[in-house]
Design a protein around this motif. Sequence first.
Motif, PDB file in Angstrom:
ATOM      1  N   ARG A 275       0.882  -1.237  -0.028  1.00 45.08           N
ATOM      2  CA  ARG A 275      -0.056   0.078   0.114  1.00 45.08           C
ATOM      3  C   ARG A 275       0.888   1.105  -0.201  1.00 45.08           C
ATOM      4  O   ARG A 275       1.616   1.484   0.947  1.00 45.08           O
ATOM      5  CB  ARG A 275      -0.924   0.102   1.254  1.00 45.08           C
ATOM      6  N   ARG A 276       0.482   2.231  -0.868  1.00 45.44           N
ATOM      7  CA  ARG A 276       1.418   3.465  -1.089  1.00 45.44           C
ATOM      8  C   ARG A 276       0.341   4.383  -0.791  1.00 45.44           C
ATOM      9  O   ARG A 276      -0.675   4.650  -1.365  1.00 45.44           O
ATOM     10  CB  ARG A 276       2.072   3.682  -2.402  1.00 45.44           C
ATOM     11  N   MET A 277       0.594   5.324   0.358  1.00 43.05           N
ATOM     12  CA  MET A 277      -0.324   6.246   0.657  1.00 43.05           C
ATOM     13  C   MET A 277       0.350   7.695   0.583  1.00 43.05           C
ATOM     14  O   MET A 277       1.801   7.726   1.039  1.00 43.05           O
ATOM     15  CB  MET A 277      -0.691   6.155   2.087  1.00 43.05           C
ATOM     16  N   GLU A 278      -0.065   8.740   0.011  1.00 44.60           N
ATOM     17  CA  GLU A 278       0.684  10.215  -0.010  1.00 44.60           C
ATOM     18  C   GLU A 278      -0.253  11.068   1.083  1.00 44.60           C
ATOM     19  O   GLU A 278      -1.355  10.775   1.577  1.00 44.60           O
ATOM     20  CB  GLU A 278      -0.108  10.798  -1.276  1.00 44.60           C
ATOM     21  N   HIS A 279       0.876  11.592   1.899  1.00 45.77           N
ATOM     22  CA  HIS A 279       0.342  12.303   3.008  1.00 45.77           C
ATOM     23  C   HIS A 279       1.431  13.467   3.201  1.00 45.77           C
ATOM     24  O   HIS A 279       2.537  13.378   3.317  1.00 45.77           O
ATOM     25  CB  HIS A 279       0.341  11.426   4.235  1.00 45.77           C
ATOM     26  N   GLU A 280       0.769  14.540   2.956  1.00 46.18           N
ATOM     27  CA  GLU A 280       1.292  16.105   3.130  1.00 46.18           C
ATOM     28  C   GLU A 280       2.731  15.911   2.175  1.00 46.18           C
ATOM     29  O   GLU A 280       3.879  16.386   2.499  1.00 46.18           O
ATOM     30  CB  GLU A 280       1.728  16.212   4.523  1.00 46.18           C
ATOM     31  N   GLY A 281       2.508  15.681   0.858  1.00 47.38           N
ATOM     32  CA  GLY A 281       3.559  15.474  -0.103  1.00 47.38           C
ATOM     33  C   GLY A 281       4.679  14.466  -0.158  1.00 47.38           C
ATOM     34  O   GLY A 281       5.474  14.548  -0.869  1.00 47.38           O
ATOM     35  N   GLU A 282       4.409  13.817   0.912  1.00 50.81           N
ATOM     36  CA  GLU A 282       5.397  12.412   0.946  1.00 50.81           C
ATOM     37  C   GLU A 282       4.583  11.106   0.811  1.00 50.81           C
ATOM     38  O   GLU A 282       3.457  10.936   1.325  1.00 50.81           O
ATOM     39  CB  GLU A 282       5.811  12.617   2.544  1.00 50.81           C
ATOM     40  N   THR A 283       5.244  10.090   0.004  1.00 50.78           N
ATOM     41  CA  THR A 283       4.598   8.839  -0.032  1.00 50.78           C
ATOM     42  C   THR A 283       5.389   7.887   0.843  1.00 50.78           C
ATOM     43  O   THR A 283       6.573   7.568   1.109  1.00 50.78           O
ATOM     44  CB  THR A 283       5.019   8.511  -1.335  1.00 50.78           C
ATOM     45  N   PHE A 284       4.292   7.163   1.554  1.00 46.35           N
ATOM     46  CA  PHE A 284       4.627   6.145   2.625  1.00 46.35           C
ATOM     47  C   PHE A 284       4.360   4.773   1.964  1.00 46.35           C
ATOM     48  O   PHE A 284       3.244   4.746   1.243  1.00 46.35           O
ATOM     49  CB  PHE A 284       4.115   6.530   3.982  1.00 46.35           C
ATOM     50  N   ALA A 285       5.297   3.809   2.015  1.00 49.67           N
ATOM     51  CA  ALA A 285       4.852   2.403   1.530  1.00 49.67           C
ATOM     52  C   ALA A 285       4.833   1.448   2.504  1.00 49.67           C
ATOM     53  O   ALA A 285       5.654   1.585   3.577  1.00 49.67           O
ATOM     54  CB  ALA A 285       5.795   2.232   0.623  1.00 49.67           C
ATOM     55  N   PHE A 286       3.945   0.640   2.485  1.00 47.44           N
ATOM     56  CA  PHE A 286       3.775  -0.559   3.657  1.00 47.44           C
ATOM     57  C   PHE A 286       3.354  -1.764   2.819  1.00 47.44           C
ATOM     58  O   PHE A 286       2.402  -2.060   2.086  1.00 47.44           O
ATOM     59  CB  PHE A 286       2.511  -0.225   4.644  1.00 47.44           C
ATOM     60  N   ASP A 287       3.903  -2.709   3.221  1.00 51.33           N
ATOM     61  CA  ASP A 287       3.800  -4.275   3.099  1.00 51.33           C
ATOM     62  C   ASP A 287       2.567  -4.782   3.875  1.00 51.33           C
ATOM     63  O   ASP A 287       3.285  -5.295   4.932  1.00 51.33           O
ATOM     64  CB  ASP A 287       5.013  -5.241   2.878  1.00 51.33           C
ATOM     65  N   HIS A 288       1.490  -4.622   3.521  1.00 52.17           N
ATOM     66  CA  HIS A 288       0.452  -4.679   4.494  1.00 52.17           C
ATOM     67  C   HIS A 288      -0.254  -5.910   4.505  1.00 52.17           C
ATOM     68  O   HIS A 288      -1.098  -6.321   5.260  1.00 52.17           O
ATOM     69  CB  HIS A 288      -0.705  -3.945   4.497  1.00 52.17           C
ATOM     70  N   GLY A 289       0.135  -6.997   3.476  1.00 47.90           N
ATOM     71  CA  GLY A 289      -0.377  -8.302   3.654  1.00 47.90           C
ATOM     72  C   GLY A 289       0.719  -9.481   4.121  1.00 47.90           C
ATOM     73  O   GLY A 289       1.362  -9.127   5.318  1.00 47.90           O
ATOM     74  N   ALA A 290       1.246 -10.407   3.264  1.00 48.13           N
ATOM     75  CA  ALA A 290       2.175 -11.126   3.722  1.00 48.13           C
ATOM     76  C   ALA A 290       3.603 -10.380   4.038  1.00 48.13           C
ATOM     77  O   ALA A 290       4.007  -9.509   3.174  1.00 48.13           O
ATOM     78  CB  ALA A 290       2.481 -12.034   2.527  1.00 48.13           C
TER      79      ALA A 290
END
Length: 308
Positions: A42-57
């Motif tokens: 999951r890639r999420m944009e927040h206040e101009g920054e992109t955060f990435a999370f392996d939210h499954g396996a």
Amino acid sequence: MRIAIIGAGMAGLSCAVQLREAGHAVSVFDKGRGPGGRMATRRMEHEGETFAFDHGAQYFTAREIAFQARVRAWEAEGIVAAWPAAKEGAWVGTPSMNAPIHAMAEEAGAIFGTRIHALERVGHQWRLAGASDEEMFDAVVVAVPAEQVAPLLASHAPDLAEDARDVTSEPCWTAMVAFEGRVDAPDTLSEAGAIGWAARNSAKPGRDAEQECWVIQANPRWSRAQLEREAENVGEELLAHFARAVGDLPAVLFRTAHRWRYAMCEKNDAGALWDADLRIGVCGDWLSGPRVENAFLSGLELARLIEG
């Protein structure tokens, strides 16, 4: 044969690649926006920054020779790397968990954003409701979670549908949190109160080490009890459990939560199922076991059954 595969997770793509190599014309359809399944990022944009999370396996292992060979090939391509912080023999996709799935989907020519909601028998062929009405297929592979198999196959292959109904999957609530500073904890944490597993996502190979991104996954029992709650409330509560486990936390930059309703299937020794008369097959981790490798091997097994 012209073969349709419904589902572009590990099992469906493993089957697709093997069948294409054998010379079949394969079309892969998936309702999602892109590949991943439980190997999602999951890639999420927040206040101009992109955060990435392996939210499954969170990682996968390779025990069987066929999967070991595929993992070595992925490693040579730079799309997986070892992650010993999780456990000995653990691997992750790079730069994100879904990198191997992306590569397989591209090889298979998978079509996304296409929800197949019914099958129609036309003579000895199949039409898929949701795909082009003009497309006809000699065989169909269903590679989706067990809970989604039965509605598709109930009217055509009731025995396969019943096998799917007998399977139970455990849910998993997952919180994704980006912190302002470093959390004073090891890179992984397991079995702490409601938490089944937590990991510093940014510590995995190929990630942005300057970010402090964590994935916090609840255990099945807690997830089941909270199944129908709002994501915002669940995420806040999981973060509180995490704070109790590791101590004071830095300020939170971003937080969200995701419910995996069908996260962890029970172990099954069927491997894959194929009805040669109807030319319908099913594959997936629900027929093999809950690991990423199980899904890969299930798809491989179904391809071999189709080949006879």
